[in-house]
Design an enzyme around this catalytic site. Sequence first.
Site, mmCIF file in Angstrom:
data_model
loop_
_atom_site.group_PDB
_atom_site.id
_atom_site.type_symbol
_atom_site.label_atom_id
_atom_site.label_comp_id
_atom_site.label_asym_id
_atom_site.label_seq_id
_atom_site.Cartn_x
_atom_site.Cartn_y
_atom_site.Cartn_z
ATOM 1 N N HIS A 1 -13.091 25.534 2.545
ATOM 2 C CA HIS A 1 -14.319 25.512 3.540
ATOM 3 C C HIS A 1 -14.645 26.647 4.305
ATOM 4 O O HIS A 1 -15.666 27.170 4.511
ATOM 5 C CB HIS A 1 -14.052 24.177 4.553
ATOM 6 C CG HIS A 1 -15.443 23.779 5.434
ATOM 7 N ND1 HIS A 1 -16.593 23.566 4.749
ATOM 8 C CD2 HIS A 1 -15.739 23.890 6.720
ATOM 9 C CE1 HIS A 1 -17.581 23.263 5.658
ATOM 10 N NE2 HIS A 1 -16.987 23.543 6.991
ATOM 11 N N ARG B 1 -12.839 20.543 6.978
ATOM 12 C CA ARG B 1 -13.960 20.671 8.023
ATOM 13 C C ARG B 1 -13.709 20.665 9.350
ATOM 14 O O ARG B 1 -14.081 21.400 10.318
ATOM 15 C CB ARG B 1 -14.853 19.600 7.621
ATOM 16 C CG ARG B 1 -15.877 19.877 6.598
ATOM 17 C CD ARG B 1 -16.765 18.814 6.452
ATOM 18 N NE ARG B 1 -16.039 17.584 5.847
ATOM 19 C CZ ARG B 1 -16.960 16.595 5.338
ATOM 20 N NH1 ARG B 1 -17.961 16.334 5.517
ATOM 21 N NH2 ARG B 1 -16.044 15.407 4.921
ATOM 22 N N GLY C 1 1.042 -1.267 0.027
ATOM 23 C CA GLY C 1 0.167 0.095 -0.037
ATOM 24 C C GLY C 1 0.814 1.484 0.059
ATOM 25 O O GLY C 1 0.261 2.470 -0.271
ATOM 26 N N ASP D 1 -21.568 16.257 1.021
ATOM 27 C CA ASP D 1 -20.903 14.987 1.411
ATOM 28 C C ASP D 1 -22.030 13.801 1.260
ATOM 29 O O ASP D 1 -22.120 13.331 0.120
ATOM 30 C CB ASP D 1 -20.297 15.379 2.885
ATOM 31 C CG ASP D 1 -19.481 13.990 3.347
ATOM 32 O OD1 ASP D 1 -19.452 12.999 2.395
ATOM 33 O OD2 ASP D 1 -18.895 14.150 4.322
ATOM 34 N N THR D 2 -22.518 13.759 2.265
ATOM 35 C CA THR D 2 -23.630 12.676 2.379
ATOM 36 C C THR D 2 -24.945 13.047 1.753
ATOM 37 O O THR D 2 -25.927 12.381 1.810
ATOM 38 C CB THR D 2 -23.725 12.047 3.885
ATOM 39 O OG1 THR D 2 -24.322 13.209 4.860
ATOM 40 C CG2 THR D 2 -22.543 11.378 4.387
ATOM 41 N N LYS E 1 -28.594 25.976 10.910
ATOM 42 C CA LYS E 1 -28.137 24.751 11.077
ATOM 43 C C LYS E 1 -27.697 24.060 12.065
ATOM 44 O O LYS E 1 -26.393 24.938 12.652
ATOM 45 C CB LYS E 1 -27.401 24.229 9.554
ATOM 46 C CG LYS E 1 -27.119 22.520 9.616
ATOM 47 C CD LYS E 1 -26.417 22.147 8.314
ATOM 48 C CE LYS E 1 -25.118 22.738 8.262
ATOM 49 N NZ LYS E 1 -24.231 22.508 6.698
#
Length: 327
Positions: free
Chosen positions: A141, A107, A43, A235-236, A205
């Site tokens: 960000h 983030r 890897g 993102d999600t 939020k």
Amino acid sequence: MPDTQQRRMAVFSGSVNPVLAQRVSKELGIELGNVRLEKFSNGEIYARYLESIRGADVFLIQSVCDSASHDFDVNDALMELLIMVDAAKRASARSITAVIAHYGYARQDRKAASREPITAKLVADLLQVAGVNRVMSIDLHVGQIQGYFDIPVDHLTALPILVDYFKSKDLPVEKLCIVSPDVGRAKAAKKFSDMMEADLAIMHKGRPGHNKAEITALIGDVAGKICILNDDMIDTAGSVVAAVNTLKNKGAEDVYVCATHPVFSGPAYERLENADIKEVVVCDTIPVPEERQTGKIKVVSVAPLIAKGIRRTYDGKSISGLFEIGL
């Protein structure tokens, strides 16, 4: 004695977003440099430049994110970039600019709770220690990440590209409303609304848990409006869906979503497909599989923006003009 060493530009791509790098090199009118990038069986990442870069101004294009097509995760992407920087430094490059289309780990830009890391600063430290002389990125960000570096940072924005796209759709200006999904994006949303000559709305939020979001307040009237929800990344898509549902419940006629960085992890594609959204417009700072670029998802390219940033940096010119509409 005459100076026999002629300045030259050398642009190389990491493994994550070669399509964007090809588009940038085409805009620049040059060929991408030849670099060998491989993984050892355990890897570990290997990089070797297959051409001389001695005395060259080297630009390394990489997005610090996942890449399913290259079996790379965000950590592989970051490590590969650092190794490419180290190899360029040891190959006697005149200067090394990391063109980070998407700045991963951004983030975590502050300690929101005790005993947390500030990974945005850690990544900045790693890049500088590796040997980067300059960083170019798009829609960080938060802008304060520039202050984590002790080297020049060119912070480009994709807002003019997104504005040009929505202006080309000829949406009725009197019904348009640009929506910020949270207070942190309010300033960017205000710029967007000024460029579009549209109304502005701001959401508040809250995050009850990791990767969870809920809209607790909405400032502004969106009833009967065509809303364009603008964020730096998706993102999600949990935040996006929560925001879209709030806007529709408040009487919005249609909702468009746009973001610079299509992270699209986990259930993002399914959530976006099932949400009451007219269109999701994102940039190619992160590769989106072609089979996903159908229906709601539209990808616009930041290659012209990056190419002009590279060209002006190489020529020693100001890049402030890239923030205007009409690239």
